[in-house]
Design a protein around this motif. Structure first.
Motif, PDB file in Angstrom:
ATOM      1  N   MET A 113      -7.656  -6.723  -4.040  1.00  0.00           N
ATOM      2  CA  MET A 113      -6.982  -5.467  -4.377  1.00  0.00           C
ATOM      3  C   MET A 113      -7.993  -4.337  -4.516  1.00  0.00           C
ATOM      4  SD  MET A 113      -4.305  -3.740  -4.813  1.00  0.00           S
ATOM      5  CE  MET A 113      -2.968  -4.912  -4.934  1.00  0.00           C
ATOM      6  N   LYS A 114      -9.135  -4.640  -5.074  1.00  0.00           N
ATOM      7  CA  LYS A 114     -10.180  -3.624  -5.205  1.00  0.00           C
ATOM      8  C   LYS A 114     -10.653  -3.151  -3.832  1.00  0.00           C
ATOM      9  CE  LYS A 114     -13.223  -4.504  -8.343  1.00  0.00           C
ATOM     10  NZ  LYS A 114     -14.388  -5.096  -9.056  1.00  0.00           N
ATOM     11  N   ARG A 115     -10.810  -4.094  -2.924  1.00  0.00           N
ATOM     12  CA  ARG A 115     -11.230  -3.763  -1.545  1.00  0.00           C
ATOM     13  C   ARG A 115     -10.182  -2.908  -0.826  1.00  0.00           C
ATOM     14  NH1 ARG A 115     -12.251  -8.621   2.783  1.00  0.00           N
ATOM     15  NH2 ARG A 115     -12.003  -7.415   4.709  1.00  0.00           N
ATOM     16  N   ILE A 116      -8.925  -3.234  -1.056  1.00  0.00           N
ATOM     17  CA  ILE A 116      -7.837  -2.488  -0.410  1.00  0.00           C
ATOM     18  C   ILE A 116      -7.783  -1.057  -0.940  1.00  0.00           C
ATOM     19  CG2 ILE A 116      -5.304  -2.318  -0.329  1.00  0.00           C
ATOM     20  CD1 ILE A 116      -5.347  -5.419  -0.054  1.00  0.00           C
ATOM     21  N   ARG A 117      -7.950  -0.910  -2.241  1.00  0.00           N
ATOM     22  CA  ARG A 117      -7.901   0.441  -2.829  1.00  0.00           C
ATOM     23  C   ARG A 117      -8.992   1.349  -2.269  1.00  0.00           C
ATOM     24  NH1 ARG A 117      -7.091  -2.136  -8.114  1.00  0.00           N
ATOM     25  NH2 ARG A 117      -4.873  -2.021  -8.659  1.00  0.00           N
ATOM     26  N   LYS A 118     -10.086   0.767  -1.868  1.00  0.00           N
ATOM     27  CA  LYS A 118     -11.209   1.567  -1.345  1.00  0.00           C
ATOM     28  C   LYS A 118     -11.029   1.909   0.138  1.00  0.00           C
ATOM     29  CE  LYS A 118     -14.721  -0.196  -4.552  1.00  0.00           C
ATOM     30  NZ  LYS A 118     -15.992  -0.969  -4.664  1.00  0.00           N
ATOM     31  N   SER A 119     -10.068   1.314   0.788  1.00  0.00           N
ATOM     32  CA  SER A 119      -9.886   1.529   2.232  1.00  0.00           C
ATOM     33  C   SER A 119      -9.338   2.925   2.510  1.00  0.00           C
ATOM     34  CB  SER A 119      -8.924   0.484   2.796  1.00  0.00           C
ATOM     35  OG  SER A 119      -8.520   0.836   4.093  1.00  0.00           O
ATOM     36  N   ASP A 120     -10.000   3.641   3.409  1.00  0.00           N
ATOM     37  CA  ASP A 120      -9.556   5.001   3.761  1.00  0.00           C
ATOM     38  C   ASP A 120      -8.172   4.995   4.398  1.00  0.00           C
ATOM     39  OD1 ASP A 120     -11.919   6.041   2.838  1.00  0.00           O
ATOM     40  OD2 ASP A 120     -12.899   6.076   4.810  1.00  0.00           O
ATOM     41  N   SER A 121      -7.841   3.919   5.116  1.00  0.00           N
ATOM     42  CA  SER A 121      -6.538   3.878   5.790  1.00  0.00           C
ATOM     43  C   SER A 121      -5.395   3.560   4.834  1.00  0.00           C
ATOM     44  CB  SER A 121      -6.567   2.834   6.912  1.00  0.00           C
ATOM     45  OG  SER A 121      -6.787   1.539   6.390  1.00  0.00           O
ATOM     46  N   ILE A 122      -5.708   2.980   3.675  1.00  0.00           N
ATOM     47  CA  ILE A 122      -4.677   2.583   2.713  1.00  0.00           C
ATOM     48  C   ILE A 122      -4.492   3.623   1.608  1.00  0.00           C
ATOM     49  CG2 ILE A 122      -3.985   0.811   1.045  1.00  0.00           C
ATOM     50  CD1 ILE A 122      -3.868  -0.118   3.941  1.00  0.00           C
ATOM     51  N   GLN A 123      -5.548   4.274   1.203  1.00  0.00           N
ATOM     52  CA  GLN A 123      -5.495   5.196   0.061  1.00  0.00           C
ATOM     53  C   GLN A 123      -4.360   6.223   0.115  1.00  0.00           C
ATOM     54  OE1 GLN A 123      -9.398   6.914  -0.441  1.00  0.00           O
ATOM     55  NE2 GLN A 123     -10.142   5.180  -1.649  1.00  0.00           N
ATOM     56  N   PRO A 124      -4.055   6.815   1.285  1.00  0.00           N
ATOM     57  CA  PRO A 124      -2.991   7.832   1.305  1.00  0.00           C
ATOM     58  C   PRO A 124      -1.616   7.319   0.882  1.00  0.00           C
ATOM     59  CG  PRO A 124      -4.314   7.937   3.317  1.00  0.00           C
ATOM     60  CD  PRO A 124      -4.718   6.699   2.593  1.00  0.00           C
ATOM     61  N   TYR A 125      -1.427   5.999   0.888  1.00  0.00           N
ATOM     62  CA  TYR A 125      -0.103   5.449   0.594  1.00  0.00           C
ATOM     63  C   TYR A 125       0.004   4.863  -0.814  1.00  0.00           C
ATOM     64  CZ  TYR A 125      -0.192   5.919   5.616  1.00  0.00           C
ATOM     65  OH  TYR A 125      -0.345   6.429   6.882  1.00  0.00           O
ATOM     66  N   LEU A 126      -1.087   4.886  -1.556  1.00  0.00           N
ATOM     67  CA  LEU A 126      -1.080   4.343  -2.914  1.00  0.00           C
ATOM     68  C   LEU A 126      -0.735   5.452  -3.902  1.00  0.00           C
ATOM     69  CD1 LEU A 126      -4.314   2.112  -2.799  1.00  0.00           C
ATOM     70  CD2 LEU A 126      -1.968   1.523  -2.154  1.00  0.00           C
ATOM     71  N   LEU A 127       0.278   5.206  -4.757  1.00  0.00           N
ATOM     72  CA  LEU A 127       0.674   6.229  -5.736  1.00  0.00           C
ATOM     73  C   LEU A 127      -0.158   6.123  -7.008  1.00  0.00           C
ATOM     74  CD1 LEU A 127       4.576   6.162  -5.366  1.00  0.00           C
ATOM     75  CD2 LEU A 127       2.961   7.828  -4.439  1.00  0.00           C
ATOM     76  N   GLU A 128      -0.215   4.946  -7.573  1.00  0.00           N
ATOM     77  CA  GLU A 128      -0.992   4.784  -8.809  1.00  0.00           C
ATOM     78  C   GLU A 128      -1.325   3.315  -9.025  1.00  0.00           C
ATOM     79  OE1 GLU A 128       1.421   6.165 -11.968  1.00  0.00           O
ATOM     80  OE2 GLU A 128       2.949   4.620 -11.728  1.00  0.00           O
ATOM     81  N   GLU A 129      -2.386   3.099  -9.763  1.00  0.00           N
ATOM     82  CA  GLU A 129      -2.783   1.738 -10.108  1.00  0.00           C
ATOM     83  C   GLU A 129      -1.978   1.278 -11.317  1.00  0.00           C
ATOM     84  OE1 GLU A 129      -6.765  -0.482 -11.835  1.00  0.00           O
ATOM     85  OE2 GLU A 129      -7.009   1.228 -10.482  1.00  0.00           O
ATOM     86  N   ILE A 130      -1.402   0.076 -11.221  1.00  0.00           N
ATOM     87  CA  ILE A 130      -0.666  -0.489 -12.356  1.00  0.00           C
ATOM     88  C   ILE A 130      -1.618  -1.334 -13.195  1.00  0.00           C
ATOM     89  CG2 ILE A 130       1.224  -2.022 -13.037  1.00  0.00           C
ATOM     90  CD1 ILE A 130       2.637  -1.194 -10.408  1.00  0.00           C
ATOM     91  N   ASP A 131      -2.332  -2.244 -12.540  1.00  0.00           N
ATOM     92  CA  ASP A 131      -3.387  -3.025 -13.169  1.00  0.00           C
ATOM     93  C   ASP A 131      -4.326  -3.493 -12.067  1.00  0.00           C
ATOM     94  OD1 ASP A 131      -2.214  -5.315 -11.961  1.00  0.00           O
ATOM     95  OD2 ASP A 131      -0.930  -5.625 -13.707  1.00  0.00           O
ATOM     96  N   GLN A 132      -5.267  -4.376 -12.378  1.00  0.00           N
ATOM     97  CA  GLN A 132      -6.256  -4.763 -11.369  1.00  0.00           C
ATOM     98  C   GLN A 132      -5.655  -5.579 -10.224  1.00  0.00           C
ATOM     99  OE1 GLN A 132      -9.222  -7.510 -12.908  1.00  0.00           O
ATOM    100  NE2 GLN A 132      -7.767  -8.351 -14.420  1.00  0.00           N
ATOM    101  N   TYR A 133      -4.407  -6.048 -10.404  1.00  0.00           N
ATOM    102  CA  TYR A 133      -3.759  -6.850  -9.366  1.00  0.00           C
ATOM    103  C   TYR A 133      -2.669  -6.104  -8.599  1.00  0.00           C
ATOM    104  CZ  TYR A 133      -5.958 -10.835 -11.689  1.00  0.00           C
ATOM    105  OH  TYR A 133      -6.869 -11.713 -12.224  1.00  0.00           O
ATOM    106  N   SER A 134      -2.292  -4.918  -9.027  1.00  0.00           N
ATOM    107  CA  SER A 134      -1.136  -4.276  -8.410  1.00  0.00           C
ATOM    108  C   SER A 134      -1.213  -2.751  -8.459  1.00  0.00           C
ATOM    109  CB  SER A 134       0.152  -4.751  -9.096  1.00  0.00           C
ATOM    110  OG  SER A 134       0.114  -4.470 -10.472  1.00  0.00           O
ATOM    111  N   CYS A 135      -0.474  -2.150  -7.541  1.00  0.00           N
ATOM    112  CA  CYS A 135      -0.358  -0.694  -7.529  1.00  0.00           C
ATOM    113  C   CYS A 135       1.004  -0.303  -6.970  1.00  0.00           C
ATOM    114  CB  CYS A 135      -1.492  -0.050  -6.736  1.00  0.00           C
ATOM    115  SG  CYS A 135      -1.610  -0.640  -5.059  1.00  0.00           S
ATOM    116  N   ARG A 136       1.391   0.935  -7.223  1.00  0.00           N
ATOM    117  CA  ARG A 136       2.708   1.414  -6.833  1.00  0.00           C
ATOM    118  C   ARG A 136       2.633   2.143  -5.502  1.00  0.00           C
ATOM    119  NH1 ARG A 136       6.307   5.512  -8.398  1.00  0.00           N
ATOM    120  NH2 ARG A 136       4.662   6.633  -9.499  1.00  0.00           N
ATOM    121  N   ILE A 137       3.713   1.989  -4.686  1.00  0.00           N
ATOM    122  CA  ILE A 137       3.781   2.593  -3.351  1.00  0.00           C
ATOM    123  C   ILE A 137       5.164   3.216  -3.174  1.00  0.00           C
ATOM    124  CG2 ILE A 137       3.790   2.072  -0.862  1.00  0.00           C
ATOM    125  CD1 ILE A 137       1.871  -0.244  -1.538  1.00  0.00           C
TER     126      ILE A 137
END
Length: 555
Positions: A113-137
């Motif tokens: 999840m940490k690796r995904i959050r750092k991805s430039d292609s994924i970041q535009p679609y992430l709304l907020e971090e819920i915890d270290q295992y999940s985020c909102r979209i």
């Protein structure tokens, strides 16, 4: 008996003279792709996508590793075993769940999840971090996030659920489903759980994919949009629904170039969806996806899904999506988009197993090599354009003599002559005095000829690529392929399918491909034949002078 060599680059070399040829090749097709078929050794390739499809259809990494160890001549590289486990474990390590008015992307591994959050292609679609295992979209990004994540090597298990759609009660008539059809339906539906509702069912032509589609419709009981390849297929779907379900005509609409009916069950062509006045105009008929509250969309021949439809499919991920196909192969290489947006492979049943059980015809496949005619030889040798070389070889006039010999050997058997080039087909049609069906022939005239072929009034048809798809000609016992679309494996699948439907009497068929010897056509034929070998068919290569030996062809 050991018959495999497992190489460090994920290729598998399979010795075809193994007494376990059918058993081994059938299992290989579950988790790898066939890439080359020299006479004695076939080459398969394990890819992340082939492993994800295997995982999605219930195959376990331990089973694959055990199979490879059992059949390998040498010790398997340790990295192969580790990577098979790694890739197959990746399917499901990420999942999408619905949480009120948004989606939650959840990972079993916080580092991933940490690796995904750092991805430039994924970041535009992430709304907020819920915890270290999940985020909102955002809900509207359900499709695009799956496309982006698979590009990173992480296919998502989507259990965010589906909209019910407008209710429509659909019941199958007194129809006894075959076991594999029932299993295919349930593998997609999965008891109506969030795990079911999207994915592909891979079955050969003639095995009843349309019945499987209607079986799924009877499970979900909702308004359904069916997308298919051509007008003939639209008519066939409508006819099957009317005769095999309780649905009446007023509930079924045709959405084509001729009619624009939108009803609780609407059957449309891919062609109309992608029609526009110019390359810069909008695809106005894509609005069909929003015309009604569809609860299910069926993509017939999903391997032909046009690229523009992917964008719309990305926007309707909350609608159940069923893909029906005989082959996962796409000529444009967009298999990952099919996996992400329509769904993974949910069910596959081997062609040869269906043949053994009598559900499809037993087919003998032959490649017949023809000398290049003298009038074309000089032109062929002087031409540098590779496409022109291929066409010259395909249109070799000496093929007509071979066609006539084959028709003589199978006198009285319903026969299709299939080709790519209209001029060639017109010439064959004129010489044989046989009806010709091309895209220019009016639909009513096509239907009349297909009907007469079924009734036995016509026993020989010359057909262009319009007959590649979804044509129900159950009594066709011989197909003679005179030219094709370069190395198209999917076209080979469809053309073989024209003779696969079970016969009322002698359940046997012959599939001939005429190839001009030592030309570009012979090179491309090797690629097309990959499909035949994938399905367990072994084809015989003959020179044209051998076809006078009737015992070679009709034994």
């Amino acid at each position: 008996m050991s018959c495999l060599i497992v190489q460090a680059d994920f290729t598998l070399l399979f010795e075809t003279d193994s007494p376990k040829f059918e058993e081994v090749s059938e299992y290989l097709s579950l988790f790898s792709d066939l890439v080359k078929t020299p006479e004695h050794i076939h080459t398969y390739k394990i890819t992340p996508l082939s492993l994800w499809n295997a995982s999605a259809s219930g195959v376990k990494s331990q089973e694959i590793i055990r199979f490879l160890k059992k059949h390998s001549k040498f010790e398997i590289p340790l990295k192969i075993c580790k990577d098979i486990q790694m890739y197959m474990n990746r399917y499901g390590i990420l999942r999408l769940e619905k949480n009120n008015d948004s989606l939650t992307l959840i990972s079993r591994d916080s580092d991933i999840m940490k690796r995904i959050r750092k991805s430039d292609s994924i970041q535009p679609y992430l709304l907020e971090e819920i915890d270290q295992y999940s985020c909102r979209i955002d809900l509207k990004h359900r499709g695009i996030i799956k496309q982006e994540l698979i590009q990173l090597g992480f296919p998502v298990e989507d259990i965010a659920g589906y909209l019910s759609g407008e209710t429509l009660q659909i019941q199958l008539s007194d129809l006894e489903l075959r076991d594999y059809q029932s299993n295919a339906i349930e593998s997609f539906y999965q008891g109506g759980s969030k795990s079911g509702g999207s994915g592909l069912i891979v079955l050969p032509c003639g095995s009843g994919k349309t019945i499987v589609g209607m079986g799924v419709m009877s499970k979900v009981n909702c308004e359904t949009l069916i997308l298919t390849t051509n007008m003939t297929s639209v008519k066939q779907w409508k006819r099957e629904i009317l005769t095999k379900t309780n649905v009446t005509e007023e509930f079924i609409g045709e959405y084509t170039g001729e009619l624009k009916q939108v009803k609780p069950i609407t059957i449309a062509t891919y062609q109309i969806l992608t029609h526009r006045k110019s390359k810069v105009d909008e695809f106005i008929h894509m609005e069909l996806f929003k015309k009604r509250d569809w609860g299910l969309i069926i993509y017939d021949e999903v391997h032909l899904l046009p690229a523009p439809v992917f964008r719309e499919t990305a926007n309707i991920q909350a609608t159940r999506r069923l893909g029906l196909t005989a082959t996962l192969i796409r000529e444009d290489g967009r298999e990952e988009d099919v996996f992400s947006l329509v769904g993974p492979k949910r069910f596959y049943f081997p062609w040869k197993k269906l043949e053994q059980q009598g559900w499809i015809s037993t087919v003998k496949c032959y490649e017949i090599r023809v000398e290049l005619s003298a009038d074309l030889e000089k032109q062929y040798n002087q031409t540098e354009n590779q496409k022109q070389k291929y066409r010259l070889a395909c249109e070799n006039s000496l093929k007509i003599d071979v066609i006539e010999q084959l028709i003589g050997l199978h006198s009285g058997t319903p026969t299709l002559i299939i080709g790519q080039y209209i001029d060639q087909l017109k010439k064959i049609s004129n010489i044989l005095k046989a009806p010709l069906i091309t895209g220019q022939l009016p639909q009513l005239e096509r239907e009349r000829l297909y009907s007469e072929f079924k009734e036995g009034k016509v026993t020989l048809l010359v057909v262009s690529k319009v007959a590649n798809f979804a044509i129900d000609l159950p009594d066709a016992g011989v197909a003679i392929q005179v030219s094709g679309s370069f190395g198209s494996r999917q076209e080979e699948a469809q053309r073989l399918g024209r003779v696969l439907r079970p016969k009322k009497t002698n359940n046997k068929a012959h599939f001939y491909t005429l190839i001009t010897k030592d030309t570009k056509e012979q090179e491309f034929a090797l690629k097309r034949q990959l499909f035949l070998v994938e399905q367990g068919y072994q084809y015989q290569i003959l020179d044209s002078n051998q076809i006078t030996k009737k015992e070679l062809l009709t034994s």
